[in-house]
Write a protein that holds these residues in place. Structure first.
Motif, short mmCIF file in Angstrom:
data_model
loop_
_atom_site.label_atom_id
_atom_site.label_comp_id
_atom_site.label_asym_id
_atom_site.label_seq_id
_atom_site.Cartn_x
_atom_site.Cartn_y
_atom_site.Cartn_z
N ARG A 124 -11.76 4.76 6.38
CA ARG A 124 -12.95 5.21 5.67
C ARG A 124 -13.65 6.38 6.08
O ARG A 124 -13.99 7.26 5.41
N SER A 125 -14.09 6.51 7.53
CA SER A 125 -14.65 7.61 7.80
C SER A 125 -13.92 8.93 7.78
O SER A 125 -14.74 10.05 7.69
N LEU A 126 -12.58 8.92 7.77
CA LEU A 126 -11.93 10.23 7.85
C LEU A 126 -11.07 10.34 6.50
O LEU A 126 -10.15 11.11 6.21
N ALA A 127 -11.64 9.47 5.32
CA ALA A 127 -10.99 9.39 3.88
C ALA A 127 -10.59 10.94 3.53
O ALA A 127 -9.63 11.21 2.66
N ALA A 128 -11.71 11.87 3.61
CA ALA A 128 -11.43 12.98 3.03
C ALA A 128 -10.78 14.15 3.91
O ALA A 128 -10.51 15.33 3.55
N LEU A 129 -10.48 13.44 5.03
CA LEU A 129 -9.45 14.79 5.99
C LEU A 129 -8.06 14.20 6.27
O LEU A 129 -7.23 15.09 6.78
N VAL A 130 -7.92 12.98 6.24
CA VAL A 130 -6.88 12.29 6.88
C VAL A 130 -6.23 11.28 5.83
O VAL A 130 -6.78 10.46 5.37
N ASP A 131 -4.85 11.73 5.48
CA ASP A 131 -4.26 10.64 4.33
C ASP A 131 -3.33 9.48 5.36
O ASP A 131 -3.09 9.46 6.61
N ASP A 132 -2.83 8.72 4.43
CA ASP A 132 -2.22 7.38 5.12
C ASP A 132 -0.72 8.05 5.99
O ASP A 132 -0.57 7.46 6.97
N ASP A 133 -0.11 9.17 5.22
CA ASP A 133 0.95 9.70 5.94
C ASP A 133 0.77 10.16 7.34
O ASP A 133 1.57 10.02 8.37
N ALA A 134 -0.76 10.54 7.46
CA ALA A 134 -0.81 11.27 8.62
C ALA A 134 -1.17 10.25 9.69
O ALA A 134 -0.90 10.44 11.15
N PHE A 135 -1.91 9.12 9.39
CA PHE A 135 -1.96 8.23 10.27
C PHE A 135 -0.72 7.70 10.73
O PHE A 135 -0.66 7.22 12.00
N THR A 136 0.15 7.49 10.07
CA THR A 136 1.58 6.90 10.00
C THR A 136 2.44 8.00 11.16
O THR A 136 2.76 7.77 12.16
N ALA A 137 2.26 9.21 10.95
CA ALA A 137 2.97 10.41 11.74
C ALA A 137 2.41 10.30 13.09
O ALA A 137 2.92 10.80 14.22
N ALA A 138 0.94 10.02 13.36
CA ALA A 138 0.36 10.15 14.43
C ALA A 138 0.35 8.90 15.29
O ALA A 138 0.11 9.14 16.69
N GLY A 139 0.90 7.94 14.76
CA GLY A 139 0.98 6.59 15.30
C GLY A 139 -0.44 6.15 15.53
O GLY A 139 -0.70 5.24 16.57
N VAL A 140 -1.45 6.34 14.64
CA VAL A 140 -2.93 5.75 14.85
C VAL A 140 -3.01 4.92 13.59
O VAL A 140 -2.62 5.08 12.59
N ARG A 141 -3.56 3.56 14.21
CA ARG A 141 -3.80 2.49 13.19
C ARG A 141 -5.09 2.98 12.15
O ARG A 141 -6.31 3.40 12.63
N PRO A 142 -4.94 3.03 10.86
CA PRO A 142 -6.05 3.49 10.12
C PRO A 142 -7.22 2.65 10.03
O PRO A 142 -8.43 2.92 9.66
#
Length: 271
Positions: free
Chosen positions: A232-250
């Motif tokens: 939610r806090s990064l919704a305008a900056l990070v999409d789901d694919d980026a979270f997955t690629a970074a290995g970071v839980r959304p």
């Protein structure tokens, strides 16, 4: 040789001075405390040391007693004559100036690496430390005395209650740890808070190769709404694919991410 409380009071009275609230002046007037700081700084003969906010010179004298080459920076033009008087026979270089505006390349010319040791005014401590990490690579180590809460933020690790933007910035450039607390009783005047000693050691290279502007844009956005999940806090900056690629839980919150995690997220979402 250092200054006792009685000597500090006598110096101020002799020069018709009082500690400046506007400059956040709380002078250390306990010889054991300044000697302890000098020991923790682990400096010795010939080591280049810069002190910010030297004040009446009590810590300055303790540093000079180690044999270090001390440069003392002081912004208060009223206190400067007292400082020069106190350190006149100690081989200390005194520089007049505001640490937030100094030409640090000029002040630190002559040595490739310096240790900063300072009792920093509470009102500028955190931005000053972060600015020095950003802009003054010649300062390789710091031992700073700051308000306890500020010290906890500077040294906080992932998951700590105090972990926030300053913590990530410090971890990007350096390692940090709390090495002691200092009672309010050793200051003149006595502040209403405890102080902490923080040791900061610059890394050979930043903790992540991610673009720092992008990285800290994400950090500011995340901690700006720290109770929200990153999705939610990064919704305008990070999409789901980026979270997955970074290995970071959304669904993670910002205080759960290390600087390396923020770096991977910045690289996976270049904007």
């Amino acid at each position: 040789m250092t200054l006792t409380r009685t000597q500090a009071v006598a110096l101020l009275e002799a020069h018709d001075l009082a500690p400046s609230r506007a400059l956040g002046q709380n002078f250390v007037v306990d010889p054991n405390t300044v000697r302890r700081i000098a020991r923790l700084a682990a400096v010795g003969p010939g080591d280049p040391v810069v002190e910010i906010g030297a004040g009446l010179g009590s810590l300055t004298l303790a540093l000079a007693d180690t044999g270090a080459e001390v440069t003392a920076v002081e912004v208060d033009r009223h206190v400067l004559p007292v400082l020069r008087e106190v350190v006149a026979d100690a081989g200390v270089r005194v520089v007049e100036g505001d640490a937030l505006e100094l030409d640090w390349a000029e002040v630190l010319a002559g040595h490739p690496s310096w240790t900063l040791v300072a009792n920093l005014p509470y009102n500028v401590a955190t931005p000053l430390v972060l600015d020095l990490l950003d802009d003054v690579p010649a300062i390789g180590r710091m031992l700073v005395m700051v308000q306890r809460e500020a010290g906890e933020r500077l040294a906080a690790e992932v998951g700590d209650a105090a972990y926030g933007i300053p913590s990530v910035k410090v971890r990007y450039w350096a390692t940090a740890r709390l090495v002691g607390r200092v009672s309010a009783e050793v200051f003149l005047p006595r502040p209403r808070v405890e102080s902490a000693l923080v040791e900061i050691t610059r890394r050979d290279a930043p903790a992540t190769a991610a673009d720092p502007e992008r990285l800290f844009a994400l950090v500011r956005a995340g901690f700006g709404q720290r109770r929200k999940m990153l999705r939610r806090s990064l919704a305008a900056l990070v999409d789901d694919d980026a979270f997955t690629a970074a290995g970071v839980r959304p669904e993670a919150r910002p205080e759960e991410l290390s600087v390396e995690d923020w770096g991977r997220l910045a690289t996976a979402s270049p904007g």
